[in-house]
Every structure is written in structure tokens, then in C-alpha cells.
Design a protein around this motif. Structure first.
Motif, PDB file in Angstrom:
ATOM      1  N   PHE A  37       0.946  -1.293  -0.032  1.00  0.00           N
ATOM      2  CA  PHE A  37       0.048  -0.087  -0.058  1.00  0.00           C
ATOM      3  C   PHE A  37       0.803   1.164   0.109  1.00  0.00           C
ATOM      4  O   PHE A  37       0.471   2.153  -0.798  1.00  0.00           O
ATOM      5  CB  PHE A  37      -0.912  -0.025   1.153  1.00  0.00           C
ATOM      6  N   LEU A  38       1.874   1.269   0.793  1.00  0.00           N
ATOM      7  CA  LEU A  38       2.686   2.549   0.865  1.00  0.00           C
ATOM      8  C   LEU A  38       3.899   2.440   0.009  1.00  0.00           C
ATOM      9  O   LEU A  38       4.422   3.447  -0.344  1.00  0.00           O
ATOM     10  CB  LEU A  38       2.922   2.710   2.276  1.00  0.00           C
ATOM     11  N   GLY A  39       4.536   1.189  -0.393  1.00  0.00           N
ATOM     12  CA  GLY A  39       5.814   1.116  -0.990  1.00  0.00           C
ATOM     13  C   GLY A  39       5.842   0.732  -2.418  1.00  0.00           C
ATOM     14  O   GLY A  39       6.592   0.733  -3.297  1.00  0.00           O
ATOM     15  N   GLY A  40       4.435  -0.125  -2.762  1.00  0.00           N
ATOM     16  CA  GLY A  40       4.446  -0.576  -4.093  1.00  0.00           C
ATOM     17  C   GLY A  40       4.879  -1.834  -4.403  1.00  0.00           C
ATOM     18  O   GLY A  40       5.434  -2.490  -3.425  1.00  0.00           O
ATOM     19  N   GLU A  41       4.760  -2.411  -5.462  1.00  0.00           N
ATOM     20  CA  GLU A  41       5.059  -3.818  -5.852  1.00  0.00           C
ATOM     21  C   GLU A  41       6.502  -4.143  -5.684  1.00  0.00           C
ATOM     22  O   GLU A  41       6.910  -5.045  -5.394  1.00  0.00           O
ATOM     23  CB  GLU A  41       4.809  -3.946  -7.128  1.00  0.00           C
ATOM     24  N   GLY A  42       7.406  -2.770  -6.036  1.00  0.00           N
ATOM     25  CA  GLY A  42       9.125  -3.220  -6.101  1.00  0.00           C
ATOM     26  C   GLY A  42       9.353  -3.487  -4.642  1.00  0.00           C
ATOM     27  O   GLY A  42      10.241  -4.282  -4.383  1.00  0.00           O
ATOM     28  N   ALA A  43       8.799  -2.604  -3.626  1.00  0.00           N
ATOM     29  CA  ALA A  43       8.924  -2.783  -2.389  1.00  0.00           C
ATOM     30  C   ALA A  43       8.613  -4.351  -1.727  1.00  0.00           C
ATOM     31  O   ALA A  43       9.314  -4.834  -0.922  1.00  0.00           O
ATOM     32  CB  ALA A  43       8.483  -1.960  -1.482  1.00  0.00           C
ATOM     33  N   VAL A  44       7.507  -4.933  -2.363  1.00  0.00           N
ATOM     34  CA  VAL A  44       7.029  -6.107  -1.862  1.00  0.00           C
ATOM     35  C   VAL A  44       7.970  -7.229  -2.184  1.00  0.00           C
ATOM     36  O   VAL A  44       8.029  -7.912  -1.602  1.00  0.00           O
ATOM     37  CB  VAL A  44       5.395  -6.166  -2.522  1.00  0.00           C
ATOM     38  N   ALA A  45       8.289  -7.111  -3.595  1.00  0.00           N
ATOM     39  CA  ALA A  45       9.370  -8.151  -4.016  1.00  0.00           C
ATOM     40  C   ALA A  45      10.532  -8.028  -3.184  1.00  0.00           C
ATOM     41  O   ALA A  45      11.080  -9.132  -3.107  1.00  0.00           O
ATOM     42  CB  ALA A  45       9.557  -7.586  -5.520  1.00  0.00           C
ATOM     43  N   ARG A  46      10.976  -6.865  -2.874  1.00  0.00           N
ATOM     44  CA  ARG A  46      12.101  -7.015  -2.285  1.00  0.00           C
ATOM     45  C   ARG A  46      12.202  -7.840  -0.710  1.00  0.00           C
ATOM     46  O   ARG A  46      12.769  -8.354  -0.160  1.00  0.00           O
ATOM     47  CB  ARG A  46      12.672  -5.474  -1.963  1.00  0.00           C
ATOM     48  N   CYS A  47      10.990  -7.057  -0.064  1.00  0.00           N
ATOM     49  CA  CYS A  47      10.584  -7.882   1.413  1.00  0.00           C
ATOM     50  C   CYS A  47      10.586  -9.337   1.177  1.00  0.00           C
ATOM     51  O   CYS A  47      11.171 -10.293   1.998  1.00  0.00           O
ATOM     52  CB  CYS A  47       9.415  -7.242   1.805  1.00  0.00           C
ATOM     53  N   LYS A  48       9.700  -9.926  -0.049  1.00  0.00           N
ATOM     54  CA  LYS A  48       9.789 -11.436  -0.024  1.00  0.00           C
ATOM     55  C   LYS A  48      11.186 -11.970  -0.330  1.00  0.00           C
ATOM     56  O   LYS A  48      11.305 -12.993   0.203  1.00  0.00           O
ATOM     57  CB  LYS A  48       9.023 -11.364  -1.459  1.00  0.00           C
ATOM     58  N   GLY A  49      11.926 -11.393  -1.148  1.00  0.00           N
ATOM     59  CA  GLY A  49      13.205 -11.832  -1.440  1.00  0.00           C
ATOM     60  C   GLY A  49      14.051 -11.871  -0.462  1.00  0.00           C
ATOM     61  O   GLY A  49      14.659 -12.929  -0.231  1.00  0.00           O
ATOM     62  N   VAL A  50      13.940 -10.918   0.512  1.00  0.00           N
ATOM     63  CA  VAL A  50      14.964 -10.921   1.905  1.00  0.00           C
ATOM     64  C   VAL A  50      14.317 -12.305   2.572  1.00  0.00           C
ATOM     65  O   VAL A  50      15.373 -12.820   3.263  1.00  0.00           O
ATOM     66  CB  VAL A  50      14.810  -9.729   2.581  1.00  0.00           C
ATOM     67  N   ALA A  51      13.258 -12.147   2.675  1.00  0.00           N
ATOM     68  CA  ALA A  51      12.318 -13.497   3.589  1.00  0.00           C
ATOM     69  C   ALA A  51      12.609 -14.622   2.960  1.00  0.00           C
ATOM     70  O   ALA A  51      12.644 -15.854   3.566  1.00  0.00           O
ATOM     71  CB  ALA A  51      11.226 -13.087   3.803  1.00  0.00           C
ATOM     72  N   GLY A  52      12.816 -14.820   1.604  1.00  0.00           N
ATOM     73  CA  GLY A  52      12.889 -16.218   0.981  1.00  0.00           C
ATOM     74  C   GLY A  52      11.820 -16.770   0.783  1.00  0.00           C
ATOM     75  O   GLY A  52      11.673 -17.946   0.764  1.00  0.00           O
ATOM     76  N   ILE A  53      10.665 -15.833   0.743  1.00  0.00           N
ATOM     77  CA  ILE A  53       9.270 -16.439   0.742  1.00  0.00           C
ATOM     78  C   ILE A  53       8.700 -15.755  -0.402  1.00  0.00           C
ATOM     79  O   ILE A  53       8.374 -14.832  -0.405  1.00  0.00           O
ATOM     80  CB  ILE A  53       8.464 -16.364   1.787  1.00  0.00           C
ATOM     81  N   TRP A  54       8.018 -16.580  -1.595  1.00  0.00           N
ATOM     82  CA  TRP A  54       7.342 -15.910  -2.625  1.00  0.00           C
ATOM     83  C   TRP A  54       5.889 -16.215  -2.524  1.00  0.00           C
ATOM     84  O   TRP A  54       5.185 -15.358  -3.170  1.00  0.00           O
ATOM     85  CB  TRP A  54       7.966 -16.442  -3.637  1.00  0.00           C
ATOM     86  N   GLU A  55       5.472 -17.251  -2.345  1.00  0.00           N
ATOM     87  CA  GLU A  55       4.136 -17.630  -2.024  1.00  0.00           C
ATOM     88  C   GLU A  55       3.851 -17.873  -0.560  1.00  0.00           C
ATOM     89  O   GLU A  55       4.560 -18.713   0.180  1.00  0.00           O
ATOM     90  CB  GLU A  55       3.770 -18.920  -2.751  1.00  0.00           C
ATOM     91  N   ILE A  56       2.877 -17.434  -0.039  1.00  0.00           N
ATOM     92  CA  ILE A  56       2.483 -17.310   1.551  1.00  0.00           C
ATOM     93  C   ILE A  56       1.071 -17.965   1.604  1.00  0.00           C
ATOM     94  O   ILE A  56      -0.039 -17.504   1.050  1.00  0.00           O
ATOM     95  CB  ILE A  56       2.413 -15.918   2.009  1.00  0.00           C
ATOM     96  N   ASN A  57       1.007 -19.093   2.432  1.00  0.00           N
ATOM     97  CA  ASN A  57      -0.091 -19.844   2.943  1.00  0.00           C
ATOM     98  C   ASN A  57      -0.552 -18.974   4.284  1.00  0.00           C
ATOM     99  O   ASN A  57       0.298 -19.013   5.225  1.00  0.00           O
ATOM    100  CB  ASN A  57       0.217 -21.187   2.995  1.00  0.00           C
ATOM    101  N   LEU A  58      -1.611 -18.387   4.380  1.00  0.00           N
ATOM    102  CA  LEU A  58      -1.938 -17.612   5.864  1.00  0.00           C
ATOM    103  C   LEU A  58      -1.646 -18.557   6.821  1.00  0.00           C
ATOM    104  O   LEU A  58      -1.532 -17.893   7.820  1.00  0.00           O
ATOM    105  CB  LEU A  58      -3.196 -17.012   5.475  1.00  0.00           C
ATOM    106  N   LEU A  59      -2.338 -19.802   6.883  1.00  0.00           N
ATOM    107  CA  LEU A  59      -2.397 -20.490   8.015  1.00  0.00           C
ATOM    108  C   LEU A  59      -0.852 -21.411   8.326  1.00  0.00           C
ATOM    109  O   LEU A  59      -0.862 -22.208   9.167  1.00  0.00           O
ATOM    110  CB  LEU A  59      -3.580 -21.382   7.910  1.00  0.00           C
ATOM    111  N   HIS A  60      -0.169 -21.251   7.274  1.00  0.00           N
ATOM    112  CA  HIS A  60       1.275 -22.291   7.363  1.00  0.00           C
ATOM    113  C   HIS A  60       1.993 -21.542   8.312  1.00  0.00           C
ATOM    114  O   HIS A  60       2.132 -20.229   8.513  1.00  0.00           O
ATOM    115  CB  HIS A  60       1.840 -22.349   5.949  1.00  0.00           C
TER     116      HIS A  60
END
Length: 203
Positions: free
Chosen positions: A44-67
């Protein structure tokens, strides 16, 4: 205040998250809903580029909400998100507080949160009494409980929790408002690297 915690200092807060990550074990896990909530704020605040960066740092690209995912990955994601969004949200602590508020929104919407709301029956004291057990539906670590200081006030204790006080200020403020409390006040303080306490009041 815990000596390793530097309020309103982005560098100190970032280093503290790294110390917390190093203190975690392989058994310390959190549900994907918290990861997704952080990404929602980032998007919402940083855009898709920021989202991709956060996913990359965490090493998680697809998230299961309950996992369940390692808390170490969430700490990496949170630290990156806070650095990216700090200029927009009153610094590192402001980002963490916003992430905590979003975590409450997502938790209340989950099956675990709906059960907590049902148990609380609109009563803040019942909510806080049940909150520690509800946390353990969403994470595998820590201990959390209230110490009553009045009819509409409490000190909420968290032991061995990996997120800083600012994050849980957002969580506790949000969850009390969700149960119908008014004029909510939450003031947190670190008493150790993984230990914090929160003075709560409401009407």
C-alpha cells in the motif's frame, strides 16, 4: 528501558531486530497471516517493488496464511519493510506499530481471532485474559498474560517474544478496539531483548 533498545533510532532498532533474529531457534514459528499483513502494508505504501524486495529478503514468494514459517524470516522481512517505509510512517517504530495494527486486523479475521472475539463477548478483561492462549494459536513461542491494575486497566506481560514493543503497541491497541473498548491507551517498554510490558487502559 532495556539498554539495547534505542527509541526512535532507525539504526539501533534495525540492529535490535537482528539480535532478535539471532536469538531465535528453528522451533520459533509464526503463521503466514503476519507475513501477508506486513506485505499488505508495504504494498500500500511502497508499491510492488518494495513487496518483491521484502519477499526476496525473507526467501518466501508464495504465502499460505495458515502455514507456520520461521520467525527469523519474518524478522528479516520486518526489518526491510521498516527501512523502506520509515520516511512515510514516523520512523522505524511508526512502521512497526502500523504492522502490528495490520496484524490485528488479519488475526481478528482468522478462525483463531473469531474464536477469541466470541470468547471475549465484547469485554476487554475477558479478551486480555484469553489473549495469551490465542497468541499460541498463531505463534509457537513465548508467554503472555495480564496483571490487573484496575477495572479498566492492566499491565500486559510478554516474555520471549521476538517483535519489539512498538509492534505490539499496534497489536494491543487494535485488539482492544476490536472488542469495543474506547479511549484505548497503550504504552510499551522493553525490559529485556525478548521481554516487554505494556500499560493498558480503556473505557
Amino acid at each position: 528501558m532495556y539498554a539495547g533498545y534505542e527509541s526512535n533510532a532507525g539504526g539501533g532498532a534495525a540492529w535490535e531486530l537482528e539480535l532478535r533474529r539471532l536469538a531465535a531457534t528453528d522451533d520459533d514459528m509464526a503463521r503466514g497471516m503476519f507475513f501477508q499483513g506486513t506485505l499488505d502494508v508495504v504494498g500500500f505504501l511502497g508499491g510492488e517493488g518494495a513487496v518483491a524486495r521484502c519477499k526476496g529478503v525473507a526467501g518466501i514468494w508464495e504465502i499460505n496464511l495458515l502455514h507456520m514459517y520461521p520467525i527469523t524470516r519474518f524478522l528479516r522481512m520486518s526489518s526491510t519493510a521498516a527501512r523502506l517505509l520509515a520516511p512515510q510512517l514516523d520512523g522505524f517504530e511508526g512502521v512497526l506499530r502500523r504492522m502490528g495494527t495490520q496484524a490485528t486486523v488479519d488475526f481478528v479475521a482468522s478462525v483463531f481471532g473469531r474464536e477469541l472475539m466470541r470468547t471475549a463477548s465484547g469485554k476487554p478483561r475477558l479478551l486480555l485474559q484469553s489473549l495469551g492462549e490465542a497468541y499460541l494459536e498463531a505463534v509457537t513461542y513465548g508467554e503472555r498474560y495480564p496483571v490487573w491494575t484496575g477495572e479498566t486497566s492492566a499491565r500486559f506481560i510478554m516474555r520471549r517474544d521476538f517483535m519489539p514493543a512498538a509492534y505490539h503497541e499496534g497489536v494491543l491497541h487494535g485488539v482492544l478496539e476490536a472488542v469495543g473498548a474506547r479511549e484505548v491507551r497503550v504504552q510499551g517498554r522493553q525490559v529485556g531483548l525478548l521481554d516487554s510490558e505494556y500499560e493498558l487502559s480503556w473505557k
